[in-house]
Scaffold this active site. Structure first.
Site, PDB file in Angstrom:
ATOM      1  N   HIS A 150       7.215   2.957   3.055  1.00 21.73           N
ATOM      2  CA  HIS A 150       6.849   1.591   2.662  1.00 21.73           C
ATOM      3  C   HIS A 150       5.335   1.402   2.694  1.00 21.73           C
ATOM      4  O   HIS A 150       4.739   0.875   1.744  1.00 21.73           O
ATOM      5  CB  HIS A 150       7.523   0.605   3.628  1.00 21.73           C
ATOM      6  N   GLU A 151       4.711   1.860   3.764  1.00 19.94           N
ATOM      7  CA  GLU A 151       3.265   1.695   3.892  1.00 19.94           C
ATOM      8  C   GLU A 151       2.504   2.579   2.895  1.00 19.94           C
ATOM      9  O   GLU A 151       1.483   2.171   2.332  1.00 19.94           O
ATOM     10  CB  GLU A 151       2.824   1.996   5.328  1.00 19.94           C
ATOM     11  N   HIS A 154       2.262   0.878  -0.477  1.00 19.60           N
ATOM     12  CA  HIS A 154       1.179  -0.108  -0.605  1.00 19.60           C
ATOM     13  C   HIS A 154      -0.106   0.572  -1.079  1.00 19.60           C
ATOM     14  O   HIS A 154      -0.834   0.037  -1.923  1.00 19.60           O
ATOM     15  CB  HIS A 154       0.916  -0.794   0.740  1.00 19.60           C
ATOM     16  N   GLU A 207       5.494  -6.777  -1.271  1.00 23.30           N
ATOM     17  CA  GLU A 207       6.489  -6.289  -0.324  1.00 23.30           C
ATOM     18  C   GLU A 207       7.696  -5.685  -1.026  1.00 23.30           C
ATOM     19  O   GLU A 207       8.214  -4.645  -0.630  1.00 23.30           O
ATOM     20  CB  GLU A 207       6.933  -7.417   0.615  1.00 23.30           C
TER      21      GLU A 207
END
Length: 277
Positions: A150-151, A154, A207
């Site tokens: 997830h990070e 980004h 997100e």
């Protein structure tokens, strides 16, 4: 006098709007859409280059790592650190599906000894996982892959640059306005990067994109994508009746998020099953 004031005010607003548009009008394709179909157009300011932001991220990350080392808080648990780095490396090996150039980034991964339940990835692939997340959530490897993926998403999607671009475009408008009004306005790339990385929340759009891309990265790396759902359930249980952990304070969770993750996990299950063969 009132008529003149309105004319001046209208001219100022027009100048601010024009400057902001000029500063943030370029459409950029940061990533391919992948199986999960992330294909939103992004608009980046010409004042914020990818290279400049990556260089600033490298400096800030080096400072954070140096400070943690001086405090005896860098990669304290060798086994824990090896686990995090091994998972991250498997995810990094899959980034080419979204952007081939990212395979050449100078990726770095460290575990910071802190009670915070948090993790992040700065522009250019600078990753930090906090020991508090591992100790409090007790994540499986699949769940930890969901966090790191997830990070990483980004960073791949350049969400920080997008946020900084929006702020810089606003500052251009404010600078024009300040010239008209005699006030002052300044712009600091480093300060803005720190703000968007560690203070400001990500948008729901950012997100959702990070969730979807992270799940695909995990599946392609051989981690069960359904673990993203159990991960967020664990996150939610930590904040029940209390202030949410730092990770959740900038990563809003909701029933719609769980539903979306469940749907996306099923979509990428063939990738996971293929990777496990």
């Amino acid at each position: 006098m009132k008529t003149i004031w309105f004319l001046k005010r209208g001219s100022a607003i027009a100048a601010v709007t024009g400057a902001a548009l000029l500063a943030g009008c370029a459409a950029v394709q940061t990533t391919d859409s992948g199986t999960v179909g992330v294909d939103r157009k992004q608009y980046m300011s010409s004042l914020v280059s990818e290279q400049a932001l990556v260089q600033e991220a490298q400096k800030q990350y080096a400072s954070i790592v140096s400070q943690a080392k001086a405090q005896g808080a860098l990669d304290v648990d060798a086994k824990q650190t090896a686990r995090v780095k091994a998972i991250a490396q498997r995810l990094i090996a899959q980034v080419g599906v979204f952007r081939p150039d990212a395979a050449q980034w100078n990726w770095e991964v460290h575990v910071l000894n802190s009670d915070e339940v948090n993790a992040w990835c700065m522009p250019g692939g600078k990753i930090a996982v906090y020991s508090g997340m591992i100790k409090q959530l007790k994540p499986t490897d699949d769940e930890l892959a969901a966090v790191i993926g997830h990070e990483m998403a980004h960073a791949l999607r350049e969400h920080s640059r997008e946020q900084v671009s929006q702020q810089m475009a606003t500052d251009v408008g404010l600078s024009v306005l300040s010239a008209l009004t005699g006030s002052s306005a300044t712009s600091d790339l480093g300060g803005k990067l720190t703000e968007v990385m560690f203070t400001l929340p990500n948008s729901r759009t950012h997100e959702t994109e990070a969730d979807r891309m992270g799940v695909e990265l995990a599946a392609r790396a051989g981690y069960d994508p359904r673990a993203a759902v159990t991960l967020w359930q664990k996150m939610g249980s930590l904040s029940a009746g209390n202030a949410p952990p730092e990770f959740l304070s900038t990563h809003p969770s909701a029933a719609t998020r769980t539903a979306d993750l469940t749907k996306i996990a099923e979509q990428v299950m063939p990738l996971y099953q293929s990777a496990k063969k």
